[in-house]
Design an enzyme around this catalytic site. Sequence first.
Site, short mmCIF file in Angstrom:
data_model
loop_
_atom_site.label_atom_id
_atom_site.label_comp_id
_atom_site.label_asym_id
_atom_site.label_seq_id
_atom_site.Cartn_x
_atom_site.Cartn_y
_atom_site.Cartn_z
N ASP A 290 27.90 -8.87 14.62
CA ASP A 290 27.86 -7.64 13.42
C ASP A 290 27.19 -6.49 14.28
OD1 ASP A 290 28.21 -8.65 10.38
OD2 ASP A 290 27.78 -10.37 11.76
N ARG B 296 25.47 -2.58 3.70
CA ARG B 296 25.05 -3.91 4.32
C ARG B 296 24.36 -3.29 5.77
NH1 ARG B 296 27.72 -9.54 4.83
NH2 ARG B 296 25.45 -10.04 5.29
N ARG C 236 33.65 -9.51 3.44
CA ARG C 236 32.58 -9.56 4.51
C ARG C 236 33.39 -9.66 5.98
NH1 ARG C 236 34.24 -13.92 6.21
NH2 ARG C 236 32.87 -13.88 7.80
N GLY C 237 32.31 -9.69 6.93
CA GLY C 237 32.89 -9.65 8.38
C GLY C 237 32.81 -8.27 8.80
N ALA C 238 32.08 -7.76 9.77
CA ALA C 238 31.87 -6.40 10.25
C ALA C 238 33.08 -5.51 10.31
CB ALA C 238 31.05 -6.42 11.85
N ASN D 248 24.15 -11.58 14.93
CA ASN D 248 25.19 -12.20 14.25
C ASN D 248 24.67 -13.12 13.27
OD1 ASN D 248 28.28 -12.76 14.18
ND2 ASN D 248 27.68 -14.72 14.78
N LYS D 249 25.62 -13.87 12.41
CA LYS D 249 25.06 -14.74 11.34
C LYS D 249 24.06 -15.60 11.76
CE LYS D 249 26.58 -14.78 7.90
NZ LYS D 249 25.83 -13.90 6.94
N GLN E 128 30.08 -20.14 4.95
CA GLN E 128 31.46 -19.59 5.44
C GLN E 128 31.87 -20.29 6.29
OE1 GLN E 128 28.35 -18.03 5.44
NE2 GLN E 128 28.18 -16.02 5.03
#
Length: 351
Positions: free
Chosen positions: A235, A87, A44-46, A245-246, A194
Amino acid sequence: MKPLYWKEGALYLLDQTLLPHKVHYLRLTDYRDVVAAIKRLSVRGAPAIGVAAAYALVLAAQEAAKSSLQIFWEKLEEAASALAAARPTAVNLQWAVRRQMKVAARHREEGPEAVVAALEREARAMQEEDVRTNRAIGAYGAALLPFRARVLTHCNAGSLATCGYGTALGVIRAAHAAGKIAMVYADETRPLLQGARLTTWELLQEGIPVTLITDSTAGYLMARGEIDAVIVGADRIAANGDVANKIGTYTLAVLARHHKIPFYVAAPFSTVDLETPKGEAIPIEERGEEEVTHCGGVRIAPEGVKARNFAFDVTPAELITAIITERGVVYPPLGENLRLFAQHQREEEGD
């Protein structure tokens, strides 16, 4: 900390769904398994999922090279489409796939084996670039923080979300090395935690002081004067400077503005999507209800209740103090200055 690495024709992914309790690497040799790993957040994470996708296309090309020339290209296009859609919000994923397909096209006349080799070289280059990029982001961002800074961060934008060092946590790492960090407050980041599972784990290993808080505590700490800056990752950044973003990031930005606290976004320039005019045009992933109704596999909500589970939200550009990139710090007006940064980059590359 390596969230991923390539060895002997296979992609190894650190399964982040098992952290912090277990460190386990998945050995993947089929691009379809990489798509599944991206969807279930094993990686995960762009920036990290972008590089994972780059290596996944190497796997796809290795498999397709056993077919006829026509089928080779059909299978490669099929893999590229599946990866790009894994995603939808994270633009680095689509960026990495496009970059790899351009490399493949340049080597088309040389045959499948040459394409496989070129894709592997490019994936390695992207991985190495990401670490250099993060360190540059860290250096630019650390200069913005005061000494003895108390920094709030959300989700995980560290080594685990990149190929090493991190974006938001890269800033924190660089600031800590300069003796500027008094405390990092990590939001737990519901519903998948996270911040609690990953960010605290990273910072503890680095010896950086960290305190875990519930997401709903952030505003109270700001009101008490215990937060000096907020730093988050991204992201996707729209052309006008709006940032996806999240989920929960927008709330923090509103709180920071009310309490006159600087709100920084740290991200590589590849996260900037000049083709998306503003935040409302960014596709926002909505995930399954069970991530909200359950925690750690245990149901915490009554049977039959409905849940909404947006993975991201959008923070308007007017709430952002600055965007920290590897090319420098972008200040308002964000839209205008992002275009200038992009133009300068194109000129440097001779495009």
